[in-house]
Scaffold this active site. Structure first.
Site, mmCIF file in Angstrom:
data_model
loop_
_atom_site.group_PDB
_atom_site.id
_atom_site.type_symbol
_atom_site.label_atom_id
_atom_site.label_comp_id
_atom_site.label_asym_id
_atom_site.label_seq_id
_atom_site.Cartn_x
_atom_site.Cartn_y
_atom_site.Cartn_z
ATOM 1 N N LYS A 116 15.452 22.366 40.256
ATOM 2 C CA LYS A 116 15.901 22.869 39.134
ATOM 3 C C LYS A 116 15.730 21.884 37.834
ATOM 4 O O LYS A 116 15.272 22.542 36.902
ATOM 5 C CB LYS A 116 17.498 23.088 39.050
ATOM 6 C CG LYS A 116 18.024 24.047 40.439
ATOM 7 C CD LYS A 116 17.228 25.356 40.269
ATOM 8 C CE LYS A 116 16.851 25.921 41.713
ATOM 9 N NZ LYS A 116 15.946 26.800 42.043
ATOM 10 N N GLU A 200 24.306 20.753 32.283
ATOM 11 C CA GLU A 200 23.981 21.953 31.133
ATOM 12 C C GLU A 200 25.275 22.029 30.619
ATOM 13 O O GLU A 200 26.246 22.062 30.944
ATOM 14 C CB GLU A 200 23.385 23.170 32.073
ATOM 15 C CG GLU A 200 22.180 23.103 32.588
ATOM 16 C CD GLU A 200 21.821 24.468 33.218
ATOM 17 O OE1 GLU A 200 22.427 25.538 32.949
ATOM 18 O OE2 GLU A 200 20.880 24.371 34.035
ATOM 19 N N HIS A 235 28.798 34.316 43.659
ATOM 20 C CA HIS A 235 27.151 34.142 43.381
ATOM 21 C C HIS A 235 26.522 35.203 44.091
ATOM 22 O O HIS A 235 25.183 34.812 44.094
ATOM 23 C CB HIS A 235 27.022 32.880 43.532
ATOM 24 C CG HIS A 235 27.781 31.771 42.601
ATOM 25 N ND1 HIS A 235 27.754 31.914 41.362
ATOM 26 C CD2 HIS A 235 28.798 30.930 43.095
ATOM 27 C CE1 HIS A 235 28.542 31.211 40.586
ATOM 28 N NE2 HIS A 235 29.364 30.135 41.698
ATOM 29 N N ARG A 293 9.738 34.507 44.889
ATOM 30 C CA ARG A 293 9.865 35.276 46.018
ATOM 31 C C ARG A 293 9.877 37.088 45.752
ATOM 32 O O ARG A 293 10.370 37.263 44.439
ATOM 33 C CB ARG A 293 10.859 34.921 47.147
ATOM 34 C CG ARG A 293 12.232 35.153 46.358
ATOM 35 C CD ARG A 293 13.452 35.200 47.415
ATOM 36 N NE ARG A 293 14.731 35.524 46.539
ATOM 37 C CZ ARG A 293 15.515 34.699 45.907
ATOM 38 N NH1 ARG A 293 15.223 33.417 45.884
ATOM 39 N NH2 ARG A 293 16.662 35.202 45.370
#
Ligand code: MV4
Length: 512
Positions: A116, A200, A235, A293
């Site tokens: 990330k 973040e 999630h 993907r």
């Protein structure tokens, strides 16, 4: 073009790829585990190779076994589907080393986006907006504290090797930071074998909107618009739409351009998805991560653009150019997808494995069911319990919702519990219909449902209109039979049962 493709997956996505192969006159080969000997993907393929025992670590995740099966079958290419080995750079390399084509991006692009922090650096280099935060892991408590203070609370701690919310921590004030940093690190280490954590600034009440990108080996880069994926549970996406109900052509063009620049910076080839967080208030958007993907929710993009994403993937992997240019991409109408899971919504979405004793799948105008099961099939405890994706298209969002209600009512799965009743309620939910969607939707929906249930319990309304209609019809019929034995009736049409039923249904409708 390839003559034979090995599909390194199972369930509905293996079936989806088999269908594309059939349409392209390519022979589909599959792999399977001991638990999947009678699975639909095995039945539909031309050849099937046993990988090993049921656990995916002993079957679908075994790189050497999958590559051996591909080699043995004489396949030219491997389609990884999603999940399992789809974003595993070592697998893509092993496929290439065996002399076969991996249907997906390069291992280098996968690695760049797999971390990330490096993905954030790539997005910044591409000039895309990213969530304010660090592009390197935090190395100490002091650094975490200083960085959090600089960006301002609330902040998010995220695993650099993670994604999809695993190892993520929301921190609202400095007194929570030290312990959150430690937990995040140990969770990341346990889940990904890499304890790196970065920071973040937290975006409050964000929407999750992602852009489908597509590129080829000739250097053409396109985007196919967005998907709204804000309706998630733990999630996991639950419902997806194309376009986002925000439906703002300017926002779509800006996010699409940012996504294309990120793909270009990554030398990306094939289908990919760039995820953004979008502020509901300002409509500012921020790069979150890129998935290398084909995604579960690709059908909604296919329904609205008319482009077959799996066919394009296969063409691009074979070295052909994309069959469309950016100017050709048009978005028509609205599509909604519900992920139908073998889970019990009344038992906190516990998996509900077992044999499917009965199956009636909805059809009719603009209804698409991507299923991986059949009547008589067994839903195993070993894999993701997604049994099908029900997608509908309508000219407007309102029409798509009406069509989804109809399709859900047609859907009948016996023997196991499914999330169908949950979707039937959501499609009639005021907030959903009004498109007040952000990542807190499901939580608020569940609170609303609990309140409604409490009220219903208070009023002792445990029977549905339909139950009541059936009971009233039966009583009315009994009465009619009694009547007919005392009065000689000559009029037999329409039947007494029908009349009694109609009257009862009318009664039930006007009462409930
Ligand atoms: C965030 C966020 C707010 N601010 N990052 C969750 C999944 C993972 N892909 C990223 N996630 C989030 N990242 C910042 N800086 C809120 C979430 C988030 C979320 C995002 C999309 C869909 C549902 C979500 C539910 C909770 C939190």
């Amino acid at each position: 073009m390839f003559k034979k493709i090995l599909i390194a997956n199972r369930g509905e996505i293996a079936v989806r790829v088999i269908r594309a192969c059939r349409e392209m006159d390519i022979s589909p080969v599959v792999v399977y585990s001991e638990a999947d000997a009678a699975a639909l993907h095995v039945r539909l393929a031309d050849e099937a190779y046993l990988l090993g025992p049921a656990p995916s670590t002993e079957s679908y995740l075994r790189i050497e076994r999958v590559v051996d099966a591909a080699r043995l079958s004489g396949a030219d290419a491997v389609h990884p589907g999603y999940g399992f080995l789809a974003e595993n750079a070592s697998f893509a390399r092993a496929v290439a080393e065996a002399g076969l084509t991996f249907i997906g991006p390069t291992p280098e692009a996968m690695e760049l986006m797999g971390s990330k922090t490096s993905a954030r650096r790539a997005a910044i280099a591409a000039g895309a907006p990213v969530v304010p935060g660090t592009v390197e892991p935090l190395t100490s408590n002091e650094e975490a504290r200083e960085t959090a203070a600089r960006f301002g609370y609330p902040v998010m701690l995220k695993a650099a090797a993670g994604g999809g919310g695993k190892g993520m921590r929301l921190v609202t004030s400095e007194d929570e930071l030290a312990s959150a940093f430690e937990t995040a690190q140990s969770e990341a280490g346990a889940a990904f074998g890499d304890s790196s954590v970065y920071l973040e600034k937290a975006v409050e009440r964000p929407r999750h909107i992602e852009i489908q990108i597509f590129s080829d080996t000739q250097g053409n880069f396109t985007h196919l618009g967005e998907r709204e994926c804000s309706i998630q549970r733990r999630h996991q996406k639950v419902i997806e739409e194309c376009p986002s109900p925000i439906d703002d052509a300017q926002l779509r063009a800006a996010m699409g351009a940012a996504a294309v620049e990120i793909a270009r910076a990554a030398n990306y080839v094939g289908a990919g998805t760039v995820e953004f967080l979008v502020s509901d208030v300002t409509r500012d958007f921020y790069f979150l991560e890129m998935n290398t993907r084909l995604q579960v929710e690709h059908p909604v993009t296919e329904l609205v653009t008319g482009i077959d994403l799996v066919r394009e993937q296969i063409n691009v992997a074979a070295g052909l150019p994309l069959s469309f240019s950016q100017e050709d991409v048009r978005w028509t109408g609205h599509a909604i997808e519900c992920r139908v899971y073998a889970e019990d919504p009344e038992q906190n979405f516990m998996p509900s494995p077992g044999r499917i004793t009965h199956l009636r799948v909805p059809a009719g105008p603009n209804v698409r069911d991507d299923g991986g099961i059949y009547a008589g099939a067994e839903v195993s405890i070993y894999y993701d319990p997604l049994i099908s994706k029900l997608a509908v298209w309508g000219r407007t969002r309102a029409q798509a919702i009406e069509r989804m209600r109809r399709a859900l009512d047609e859907y009948d799965v016996g023997g196991i519990k499914t999330t169908l009743p949950f979707f039937r309620r959501i499609m009639r939910d005021e907030e959903f219909v009004a498109a007040r969607l952000d990542t807190g939707f499901i939580e608020r929906f569940n609170e609303r449902s609990a309140r409604v249930e409490e009220k219903a319990a208070d009023e002792h309304e445990e029977l549905t209109g339909r139950d009541m209609a059936a009971i009233v019809a039966a009583l009315a019929y009994e009465q009619a039979v009694k009547d007919s034995s005392t009065q000689q009736s000559t009029q037999q049409t329409p039947s007494r049962w029908k009349m009694a039923g109609r009257a009862a249904l009318h009664h039930a409708r006007s009462t409930f």
